[in-house]
Design an enzyme around this catalytic site. Structure first.
Site, PDB file in Angstrom:
ATOM      1  N   ASP A 134       0.855  -1.189   0.000  1.00  0.00           N
ATOM      2  CA  ASP A 134       0.000   0.000   0.000  1.00  0.00           C
ATOM      3  C   ASP A 134       0.898   1.248   0.000  1.00  0.00           C
ATOM      4  O   ASP A 134       2.110   1.155   0.191  1.00  0.00           O
ATOM      5  CB  ASP A 134      -0.878  -0.060   1.269  1.00  0.00           C
ATOM      6  CG  ASP A 134      -1.929   1.029   1.289  1.00  0.00           C
ATOM      7  OD1 ASP A 134      -2.273   1.543   0.221  1.00  0.00           O
ATOM      8  OD2 ASP A 134      -2.394   1.373   2.399  1.00  0.00           O
ATOM      9  N   GLU A 163       2.587   4.913  -4.095  1.00  0.00           N
ATOM     10  CA  GLU A 163       2.539   5.814  -5.279  1.00  0.00           C
ATOM     11  C   GLU A 163       3.888   6.467  -5.551  1.00  0.00           C
ATOM     12  O   GLU A 163       4.165   6.711  -6.721  1.00  0.00           O
ATOM     13  CB  GLU A 163       1.457   6.875  -5.086  1.00  0.00           C
ATOM     14  CG  GLU A 163       0.052   6.306  -5.095  1.00  0.00           C
ATOM     15  CD  GLU A 163      -0.256   5.376  -3.910  1.00  0.00           C
ATOM     16  OE1 GLU A 163       0.264   5.644  -2.817  1.00  0.00           O
ATOM     17  OE2 GLU A 163      -0.970   4.400  -4.104  1.00  0.00           O
ATOM     18  N   ASP A 178      -8.858   3.733  -2.189  1.00  0.00           N
ATOM     19  CA  ASP A 178      -9.835   4.173  -1.191  1.00  0.00           C
ATOM     20  C   ASP A 178     -11.094   4.770  -1.811  1.00  0.00           C
ATOM     21  O   ASP A 178     -11.253   5.997  -1.877  1.00  0.00           O
ATOM     22  CB  ASP A 178      -9.184   5.188  -0.241  1.00  0.00           C
ATOM     23  CG  ASP A 178      -8.036   4.563   0.524  1.00  0.00           C
ATOM     24  OD1 ASP A 178      -7.914   3.317   0.507  1.00  0.00           O
ATOM     25  OD2 ASP A 178      -7.250   5.313   1.143  1.00  0.00           O
TER      26      ASP A 178
HETATM   27  C1  GLC Z   1      -4.683   3.269   2.887  1.00  0.00           C
HETATM   28  C2  GLC Z   1      -5.173   2.058   2.119  1.00  0.00           C
HETATM   29  C3  GLC Z   1      -6.248   1.343   2.901  1.00  0.00           C
HETATM   30  C4  GLC Z   1      -5.697   0.967   4.275  1.00  0.00           C
HETATM   31  C5  GLC Z   1      -5.160   2.187   5.001  1.00  0.00           C
HETATM   32  C6  GLC Z   1      -4.464   1.829   6.301  1.00  0.00           C
HETATM   33  O1  GLC Z   1      -5.687   4.216   3.001  1.00  0.00           O
HETATM   34  O2  GLC Z   1      -5.617   2.398   0.843  1.00  0.00           O
HETATM   35  O3  GLC Z   1      -6.699   0.220   2.222  1.00  0.00           O
HETATM   36  O4  GLC Z   1      -6.696   0.361   5.025  1.00  0.00           O
HETATM   37  O5  GLC Z   1      -4.239   2.881   4.185  1.00  0.00           O
HETATM   38  O6  GLC Z   1      -3.410   0.981   6.075  1.00  0.00           O
END
Ligand code: GLC
Length: 778
Positions: free
Chosen positions: A391, A394, A468
């Site tokens: 995650d 980017e 998200d």
């Molecule tokens: C980001 C991710 C999400 C995750 C969060 C906490 O917002 O896109 O899926 O739950 O971080 O890790």
């Protein structure tokens, strides 16, 4: 700032099968890299050796080496042309003023450029302008809105942006690829690019890259499927994932402490809601430190993971690229000692704020660093994790302008690469490092990596979820076109957070989302911290029951899904498929954003509106049978079908053969055995289809340990004949049920298949009896 335009060609050279055209300092190289693959590279200062191309540790983006074909350019009174000799393209170039035309083998012009504006260079920024045949254009990866991108101006620059509004652009995934009916255009350039798709000038396509040469690849083909497959020969296709990854995943930010994780897993089993995977979000870590466990909340991760495995689950843990800046933390200390983190131009290590607070970021552009990161995955494997969820890659940085690294961050062993060039590739490179680590430390298993950010070719190392979203009806609708567009951009293994991530979900929305989610290749319920619970049982019994039913359907469809995954790994053809791929000559099909095909004959029209109990469905040419009612419709037509809350409209084209297994609460190879073949015989057809099965894990399938059950069917309106053949060395099917769906009636028969893999004698299964006006088995 120096500015130049490609006005007229002053000289040309033929160098290593490449036609090189010069206009002042500007150079345009034209070559053919395949019978229908044209490469056009432009740079205003003739600089083709970008640092990325020279960097040793950076993996090439293409999986094949570009070797120009030996072609003869004919000199014409006004320029050059390339045609004939079995080539599937015609190219014409005019010298003064410059013009270039790309046509198919019949001479139909598909793309052309003309005049001084065709190529421009302004400082480091280069641009190309094209006119196209005017047809619809799809692609560019993760984009909000309709599939057809004409009239838009879009940017490729991976960005963590919430919430996603109708005009939010760019998002997390950037794929510089456009697909039209007979051509595709790939720009092999990872800098920020801008794509004006007829927004400024209706007939003009303008592509502008912030740096590097404009390395354009044009693919011509019979239809979009053929064009897509050709491109994927160059950027690579999806790997075949482990079977468990096709199951239902349950997640939340965050399940903690470990007793809560077990409780969720047990509840799913108690309630018989099929589920294969539990995800652990950032709260499993010690202060958001990657590859660690919070000893208070997760005192026994090995025990917890074992318990989950015993319950039939696989476990996926989140890993963010930001390594907490804390020299008492082994990963940070080791990383600093090994010099793995990105630095600024000054040589000082770059520090950015993310979940753990100040953090350091591995430079995945270096081979050494990817290997080092790969080794970190072993820590997770040792504690029993099965897959990795990448995650924030980017890369996302909190509280800074641009939400990412500043431009003075450098990459590469010699700091030879700018962040501007690596930014869009950072997420893919991180996934590659994770994937290769899993392959190295669990070589007998197939890797599973999930990523948020990516670039062209991300499918080689990871599945993708679209970030998200929000628990909004409009985001449910967006999920369809966004997943389809990712498939059209080469990424078949894709899905969205079922139920919506931000904001509170509601029961009807959750129901409709899982009804879509069971058809998205990646199927995970996930929601944000402090939002209302949205586990399948979080609302009421009705919601829970419909949720379960939907998943039971996915698990019964696993033989069909797995077959489509295997096909995607060979051809790149999406699993969840836009109508335009199967019906490229149908103009309406190019405009359909809210329905899709599972494979080639099974049309799914999910309900995307609150309160709706029926749905308008577009049916392309064919005779379609609604699965639950047996109603027959003839396309092309718009029809209305019923859609009670528990109903997912599905319509099968004549000749459709759906393979169903026995279903179950979690995947096992037995679930891939075909229990029932549903054959849709509402109108005459000729069909050949096959169903693929293997152990669902490991690599024995590559040595022949698989089974392909090939089914050939034909129906002339009176007699339906089926034939089967089995290939491969893996557990042959011995028998199955055949169900003939004929205009609302269903006839069943057991079919005993030979044990050896021989071509079986055709079996007449149905003959239409005029007197009784109905089918009867022979
Ligand atoms: C980001 C991710 C999400 C995750 C969060 C906490 O917002 O896109 O899926 O739950 O971080 O890790």
């Amino acid at each position: 700032m120096k500015q130049c335009q490609f006005g007229c060609i002053e000289s040309k050279t033929d160098r290593n099968r490449v036609l090189e055209l010069h206009s002042g300092t500007q150079v345009l190289q034209v070559s053919l890299c395949g019978e229908s693959v044209i490469r056009l590279r432009y740079h205003g200062l003739g600089r083709f050796d970008s640092p990325a191309a020279a960097a040793t540790g950076l993996p090439p983006l293409l999986v094949k080496e570009a070797v120009p074909l030996p072609v003869q350019w004919l000199e014409t009174p006004t320029g050059w042309k390339l045609q004939g000799n079995g080539l599937k393209v015609n190219i014409t170039i005019e010298r003064d003023p410059f013009a270039l035309t790309v046509a198919d083998s019949e001479g139909k012009v598909l793309l052309c450029q003309a005049g001084a504006g065709a190529y421009r260079q302004q400082g480091s920024r280069g641009s190309a302008t094209w006119r196209w045949d005017g047809g619809p254009i799809v692609g560019l990866g993760e984009k909000i809105g309709s599939l057809d991108k004409r009239g838009k101006r879009l940017v490729l620059w991976n960005t963590d942006e919430v919430p996603h509004l109708p005009n939010t652009d760019p998002l997390y995934q950037s794929i510089p690829w456009l697909l039209s009916r007979h051509w595709g255009l790939f720009v092999h350039n990872s800098h920020r690019t801008k794509w004006d798709l007829g927004q400024t000038q209706p007939e003009e396509l303008v592509i502008e890259a912030d740096g590097g040469p404009l390395d354009q690849w044009i693919f011509l083909g019979e239809g979009p499927q053929d064009v897509l497959t050709q491109w994927l020969e160059w950027v690579g296709k999806m790997f075949l994932p482990p079977l468990w990854a096709l199951g239902h995943h349950q997640s939340r930010y965050s399940y903690h402490p470990q007793s809560r994780v077990i409780e969720v897993a047990q509840t799913l089993r108690e309630k018989h809601i099929p589920c294969d995977v539990i995800h652990l979000d950032i709260d499993h870590m010690d202060g958001h430190r990657d590859f660690t466990w919070d000893s208070r909340e997760f005192p026994d991760p090995d025990g917890m993971n074992k318990e989950l495995h015993d319950l039939g689950y696989h476990v996926v843990g989140i890993v963010d690229p930001g390594v907490k800046q804390d020299e008492t933390y082994a990963v940070c200390a080791d990383g600093l000692a090994e010099g793995v983190f990105c630095s600024k131009e000054t040589g000082e290590v770059f520090v950015g704020d993310v979940w753990p607070g100040p953090a350091l970021f591995p430079d995945f552009a270096c081979l050494r660093v990817r290997e080092w990161w790969g080794e970190q995955q072993a820590k997770h494997l040792a504690h029993g994790l099965d897959g990795i969820w990448n995650d924030m890659n980017e890369p996302s940085v909190f509280n800074v302008p641009g939400k990412t690294f500043p431009p003075d961050v450098r990459h590469g062993e010699e700091a030879e690469l700018t962040h501007a060039e690596i930014h869009n590739r950072y997420g893919s490179l991180m996934s590659q490092a994770a994937c290769e680590g899993l392959q190295k430390f669990a070589p007998e298993k197939r890797p599973f990596v999930l990523t948020r950010a990516g670039f062209a070719g991300v499918q080689r190392h990871a599945a993708v979820w679209l970030g998200d979203n929000s628990s909004w009806w409009c985001h449910l609708a967006e999920a369809v076109s966004m997943c389809l567009n990712m498939g059209l951009s080469g990424v078949p293994f894709v899905g969205t957070d079922i139920g919506g991530f931000l904001e509170d979900s509601e029961k009807q929305l959750l129901v409709r989302w899982i009804q879509l989610g069971i058809f998205t290749p990646f199927c995970r319920n996930h929601s944000n911290i402090n939002t209302r619970a949205q586990e399948p049982w979080a609302f009421d019994k009705e919601t829970e029951n419909i949720y379960r039913q939907a998943l039971e359907w996915r698990y019964r469809l696993l033989p069909t899904f797995y077959t489509l995954f295997e096909e995607a790994s060979r051809t790149g053809n999406p699993i969840m498929r836009a109508l335009l791929l199967e019906f490229p000559d149908d103009e309406v099909a190019w405009r359909i954003n809210d329905e899709f095909l599972l494979g080639k004959d099974c049309l799914v029209a999910p309900v995307l509106q609150k309160g709706a109990r029926e749905r308008l469905v577009y049916l392309p040419a064919g005779t379609w049978q609604e699965r639950t009612t047996g109603k027959i419709f003839t396309g092309p037509a718009h029809v209305v079908v019923g859609a009670d809350l528990a109903q997912i409209p599905m319509l099968l084209r004549e000749g459709a053969i759906l393979a169903l297994g026995c279903g179950g609460e979690f995947t096992r190879p037995e679930l891939l055995s075909v229990e029932t073949l549903e054959v849709y015989a509402q109108a005459p057809f000729e069909q050949e289809t096959s169903f693929y099965a293997d152990a669902g894990e490991g690599y024995a399938y590559q040595a022949g340990e698989y089974r392909r059950l090939i089914v050939r069917g034909s129906f002339d309106g009176q007699t339906l004949t089926l034939k089967a053949e089995q290939k491969g060395n893996w557990a042959p099917q011995e028998r199955l049920q055949v169900e003939i769906h004929w205009r609302g009636t269903v006839s069943r028969q057991e079919w005993v298949l030979a044990e050896e893999f021989t071509d079986l004698a055709p079996k007449v299964l149905l003959s239409y009896d005029e007197e009784n006006a109905g089918p009867s088995f022979t």
